[in-house]
Design a protein around this motif. Structure first.
Motif, mmCIF file in Angstrom:
data_model
loop_
_atom_site.group_PDB
_atom_site.id
_atom_site.type_symbol
_atom_site.label_atom_id
_atom_site.label_comp_id
_atom_site.label_asym_id
_atom_site.label_seq_id
_atom_site.Cartn_x
_atom_site.Cartn_y
_atom_site.Cartn_z
ATOM 1 N N MET A 1 0.848 -1.178 0.000
ATOM 2 C CA MET A 1 0.000 0.000 0.000
ATOM 3 C C MET A 1 0.892 1.239 0.000
ATOM 4 O O MET A 1 1.896 1.286 0.704
ATOM 5 C CB MET A 1 -0.883 -0.024 1.250
ATOM 6 C CG MET A 1 -1.657 1.240 1.483
ATOM 7 S SD MET A 1 -2.610 1.161 3.011
ATOM 8 C CE MET A 1 -4.055 1.990 2.484
ATOM 9 N N VAL A 2 0.513 2.226 -0.793
ATOM 10 C CA VAL A 2 1.262 3.475 -0.886
ATOM 11 C C VAL A 2 0.307 4.635 -0.623
ATOM 12 O O VAL A 2 -0.799 4.663 -1.149
ATOM 13 C CB VAL A 2 1.917 3.641 -2.274
ATOM 14 C CG1 VAL A 2 2.612 4.985 -2.399
ATOM 15 C CG2 VAL A 2 2.893 2.503 -2.547
ATOM 16 N N VAL A 3 0.736 5.578 0.233
ATOM 17 C CA VAL A 3 -0.016 6.817 0.448
ATOM 18 C C VAL A 3 0.856 7.970 -0.023
ATOM 19 O O VAL A 3 2.082 7.888 0.015
ATOM 20 C CB VAL A 3 -0.437 7.016 1.922
ATOM 21 C CG1 VAL A 3 -1.408 5.941 2.362
ATOM 22 C CG2 VAL A 3 0.752 7.063 2.843
ATOM 23 N N THR A 4 0.207 9.022 -0.485
ATOM 24 C CA THR A 4 0.933 10.191 -0.946
ATOM 25 C C THR A 4 0.607 11.370 -0.039
ATOM 26 O O THR A 4 -0.556 11.672 0.203
ATOM 27 C CB THR A 4 0.565 10.536 -2.401
ATOM 28 O OG1 THR A 4 0.836 9.388 -3.209
ATOM 29 C CG2 THR A 4 1.368 11.706 -2.910
ATOM 30 N N VAL A 5 1.662 11.992 0.465
ATOM 31 C CA VAL A 5 1.527 13.148 1.350
ATOM 32 C C VAL A 5 2.484 14.227 0.849
ATOM 33 O O VAL A 5 3.691 13.979 0.747
ATOM 34 C CB VAL A 5 1.885 12.787 2.812
ATOM 35 C CG1 VAL A 5 1.729 13.989 3.705
ATOM 36 C CG2 VAL A 5 1.060 11.624 3.297
ATOM 37 N N ALA A 6 1.954 15.395 0.557
ATOM 38 C CA ALA A 6 2.764 16.534 0.103
ATOM 39 C C ALA A 6 3.733 16.115 -1.004
ATOM 40 O O ALA A 6 4.934 16.331 -0.908
ATOM 41 C CB ALA A 6 3.503 17.160 1.271
ATOM 42 N N ALA A 7 3.186 15.477 -2.040
ATOM 43 C CA ALA A 7 3.951 15.035 -3.217
ATOM 44 C C ALA A 7 5.024 14.001 -2.883
ATOM 45 O O ALA A 7 5.968 13.810 -3.630
ATOM 46 C CB ALA A 7 4.554 16.221 -3.950
ATOM 47 N N LYS A 8 4.876 13.326 -1.773
ATOM 48 C CA LYS A 8 5.839 12.309 -1.358
ATOM 49 C C LYS A 8 5.082 10.991 -1.196
ATOM 50 O O LYS A 8 4.059 10.941 -0.513
ATOM 51 C CB LYS A 8 6.453 12.750 -0.034
ATOM 52 C CG LYS A 8 7.343 11.756 0.636
ATOM 53 C CD LYS A 8 8.008 12.495 1.788
ATOM 54 C CE LYS A 8 8.277 11.720 2.979
ATOM 55 N NZ LYS A 8 8.883 12.472 4.055
ATOM 56 N N SER A 9 5.561 9.937 -1.839
ATOM 57 C CA SER A 9 4.933 8.624 -1.730
ATOM 58 C C SER A 9 5.554 7.844 -0.584
ATOM 59 O O SER A 9 6.778 7.798 -0.459
ATOM 60 C CB SER A 9 5.099 7.835 -3.026
ATOM 61 O OG SER A 9 4.353 8.450 -4.049
ATOM 62 N N ILE A 10 4.693 7.254 0.223
ATOM 63 C CA ILE A 10 5.149 6.488 1.378
ATOM 64 C C ILE A 10 4.604 5.066 1.244
ATOM 65 O O ILE A 10 3.390 4.852 1.315
ATOM 66 C CB ILE A 10 4.668 7.130 2.696
ATOM 67 C CG1 ILE A 10 5.212 8.559 2.800
ATOM 68 C CG2 ILE A 10 5.083 6.290 3.892
ATOM 69 C CD1 ILE A 10 4.598 9.367 3.919
ATOM 70 N N ALA A 11 5.506 4.105 1.048
ATOM 71 C CA ALA A 11 5.119 2.707 0.924
ATOM 72 C C ALA A 11 4.948 2.111 2.314
ATOM 73 O O ALA A 11 5.789 2.316 3.199
ATOM 74 C CB ALA A 11 6.172 1.934 0.143
ATOM 75 N N LEU A 12 3.852 1.394 2.497
ATOM 76 C CA LEU A 12 3.563 0.770 3.792
ATOM 77 C C LEU A 12 3.496 -0.741 3.644
ATOM 78 O O LEU A 12 2.821 -1.260 2.752
ATOM 79 C CB LEU A 12 2.223 1.286 4.334
ATOM 80 C CG LEU A 12 2.196 2.766 4.691
ATOM 81 C CD1 LEU A 12 0.785 3.287 4.751
ATOM 82 C CD2 LEU A 12 2.894 2.975 6.020
ATOM 83 N N GLU A 13 4.187 -1.433 4.531
ATOM 84 C CA GLU A 13 4.184 -2.893 4.540
ATOM 85 C C GLU A 13 3.289 -3.369 5.674
ATOM 86 O O GLU A 13 3.387 -2.882 6.807
ATOM 87 C CB GLU A 13 5.603 -3.411 4.758
ATOM 88 C CG GLU A 13 5.694 -4.908 4.855
ATOM 89 C CD GLU A 13 7.106 -5.391 5.179
ATOM 90 O OE1 GLU A 13 7.219 -6.519 5.675
ATOM 91 O OE2 GLU A 13 8.066 -4.628 4.966
ATOM 92 N N LYS A 14 2.431 -4.321 5.371
ATOM 93 C CA LYS A 14 1.563 -4.896 6.389
ATOM 94 C C LYS A 14 2.423 -5.743 7.331
ATOM 95 O O LYS A 14 3.147 -6.645 6.890
ATOM 96 C CB LYS A 14 0.499 -5.771 5.725
ATOM 97 C CG LYS A 14 -0.665 -6.118 6.601
ATOM 98 C CD LYS A 14 -1.679 -6.981 5.861
ATOM 99 C CE LYS A 14 -2.307 -6.243 4.713
ATOM 100 N NZ LYS A 14 -3.297 -7.055 3.983
ATOM 101 N N VAL A 15 2.372 -5.420 8.638
ATOM 102 C CA VAL A 15 3.187 -6.160 9.605
ATOM 103 C C VAL A 15 2.343 -7.026 10.533
ATOM 104 O O VAL A 15 2.872 -7.930 11.183
ATOM 105 C CB VAL A 15 4.091 -5.217 10.446
ATOM 106 C CG1 VAL A 15 5.133 -4.551 9.566
ATOM 107 C CG2 VAL A 15 3.281 -4.188 11.206
#
Length: 144
Positions: A1-15
């Motif tokens: 899953m990836v979220v975008t905040v202030a033109a920055k993509s943040i990849a999230l791994e399910k833990v």
């Protein structure tokens, strides 16, 4: 899953995933996103809260998006237990900010506020703020 905040993509791994909670993590941003769901029995709720706290401590998490939009309000006993046990653990954490994404249900909002009020007896290292919009919550988390 990836979220975008202030033109920055943040990849999230399910833990961690259970029927009532999903925890996603981005180690580069020291960020987790907890998504809570449904009516959670006391035993499972407490287990999930302890797991989340230990994960926060073990991974030096600084930012949390706590998504309560699909969670039913915990019982008063669980609210007191959560406040006391999580605050005791997290008072020595690296947490800086916690954004609470709230459901429109006023009972649920009061329950979450109650947990924070009880936990305020401990000196927590972070500030928290309630939101009803996910993008606003993420922007606030990553604004400093």
């Amino acid at each position: 899953m990836v979220v975008t905040v202030a033109a920055k993509s943040i990849a999230l791994e399910k833990v961690w995933e259970k029927e009532y909670v999903t925890i996603r993590h981005n180690p580069e941003e020291n960020f987790i996103w907890n998504e809570w769901r449904g009516v959670i029995p006391s035993k499972e709720l407490r287990e999930a809260m302890i797991y989340a706290c230990n994960f926060i401590l073990d991974n030096q998490v600084e930012l949390i998006l706590a998504d309560y939009t699909r969670m039913a309000a915990p019982t008063m006993d669980d609210q007191v237990w959560i406040a006391n046990h999580t605050a005791e653990l997290l008072q020595h954490s690296k947490l800086r900010r916690v954004a609470n994404l709230m459901a429109p249900d006023i009972v649920q909002q009061v329950a979450i506020k109650s947990i924070y009020d009880i936990a305020s007896e401990f000196s927590l290292p972070c500030e928290s703020k309630d939101f009803d919009d996910k993008l606003e919550a993420l922007e606030w988390l990553f604004s400093k």
